[in-house]
Design an enzyme around this catalytic site. Structure first.
Site, PDB file in Angstrom:
ATOM      1  N   SER A 154      61.356  -1.721  54.370  1.00 49.30           N
ATOM      2  CA  SER A 154      62.772  -1.479  54.104  1.00 49.30           C
ATOM      3  C   SER A 154      62.942  -1.122  52.639  1.00 49.30           C
ATOM      4  CB  SER A 154      63.598  -2.731  54.418  1.00 49.30           C
ATOM      5  OG  SER A 154      64.924  -2.597  53.921  1.00 49.30           O
ATOM      6  N   TYR A 167      65.161 -11.652  53.238  1.00 47.24           N
ATOM      7  CA  TYR A 167      64.750 -10.399  53.877  1.00 47.24           C
ATOM      8  C   TYR A 167      64.166  -9.445  52.843  1.00 47.24           C
ATOM      9  CZ  TYR A 167      64.935  -6.022  56.459  1.00 47.24           C
ATOM     10  OH  TYR A 167      64.606  -4.828  57.065  1.00 47.24           O
TER      11      TYR A 167
END
Length: 257
Positions: A154, A167
């Site tokens: 990501s 995250y």
């Protein structure tokens, strides 16, 4: 001329190859499964709770020996069992895509809300899980002699912006782990990360398409990323980036700029 210099590298054909996609029953993973099967691969659709989705996806694929297997990222023993089943039923693995992941939307400023249970689950699933999958399938991938691992990362790994601090940290760890593994798994196995910004899926709880469109509008290309856009990047990493390993391919419409 040495083997390292003379060994030919053309486009990577998927005909006759076996691809394992962890997290393959939905989102980016499902789009990647469809692309791999269309290109001629036999695909193992790894799922956790999405068996019905995995079975329905396989029913849509071109005819072949495709399998749906439970590959839960938090259970290393189950991942090992899945690798053993792939060996027994298909005899090989040439491609491993780590698309499974988890997150929770936690405001970055609310440190107390990011408790140990949430933090640990995100790290177990997003970091230890892919490592466990690579470890379990490494013997099959090594035996292929020309294999690849693609980790779905990501942009949050680079920016520190995302659904939660945990995250962001997990994806940064995944990218660094990819570099380490690329060093030790070559020359038989390439390791490449694919790093999208927000994608129009239901991955982040509570984030609708409107939020993704708003992010896309602020980028130079102003294009909303769909799951298939990321799947195409995965395919390019597999089939064309033959001399790339230990790197991360950013797919973000220029959001990092």
């Amino acid at each position: 001329m040495s083997e390292a210099v003379s060994r030919g590298r053309g486009e990577y054909s998927l005909a006759g190859r076996v691809a394992v996609v962890c997290g393959g029953s939905s989102g980016i993973g499902a789009a990647t499964v469809e692309r791999l099967a269309k290109a001629g691969a036999t695909v193992v659709v790894g799922y956790n709770a999405g068996k019905e989705r995995a079975d329905a996806l396989i029913a849509k694929l071109p005819a072949g020996r495709h399998l749906a297997l439970k590959i839960p990222m938090e259970d290393s023993a189950a991942i090992n069992a899945a690798a053993a089943e792939v060996r027994e039923r298909l005899g090989r693995a040439d491609v491993l895509v780590n698309s499974a992941g988890v997150t929770r939307a936690v405001p970055h400023a609310n440190l107390d809300a990011l408790d140990d249970e949430i933090f640990d689950r995100i790290l177990r699933t997003n970091v230890r899980g892919p490592f466990s999958a690579i470890r379990a399938f490494a013997p099959l991938l090594k035996a292929s002699g020309d294999a690849i691992v693609v980790n779905i990362s990501s942009l949050s790994a680079m920016t520190g912006l995302g659904s939660s601090i945990a995250y962001c940290a997990s994806k940064a760890a995944l990218d660094t782990m990819g570099m380490s593994l690329a060093r030790v798994l070559g020359p038989e196995i390439r390791v490449i990360g694919v790093s999208p910004a927000a994608v129009a899926t239901d991955f982040v709880p509570g984030r609708g398409r409107e939020a993704v469109e708003k992010q896309a509008a602020a980028t130079p290309l102003k294009i909303v990323a769909e799951a298939d856009d990321v799947a195409l990047a995965v395919m390019s990493a597999i089939t064309h980036l033959r001399l790339t390993t230990g790197s991360v391919l950013v797919v973000d419409s220029g959001r990092h700029l």
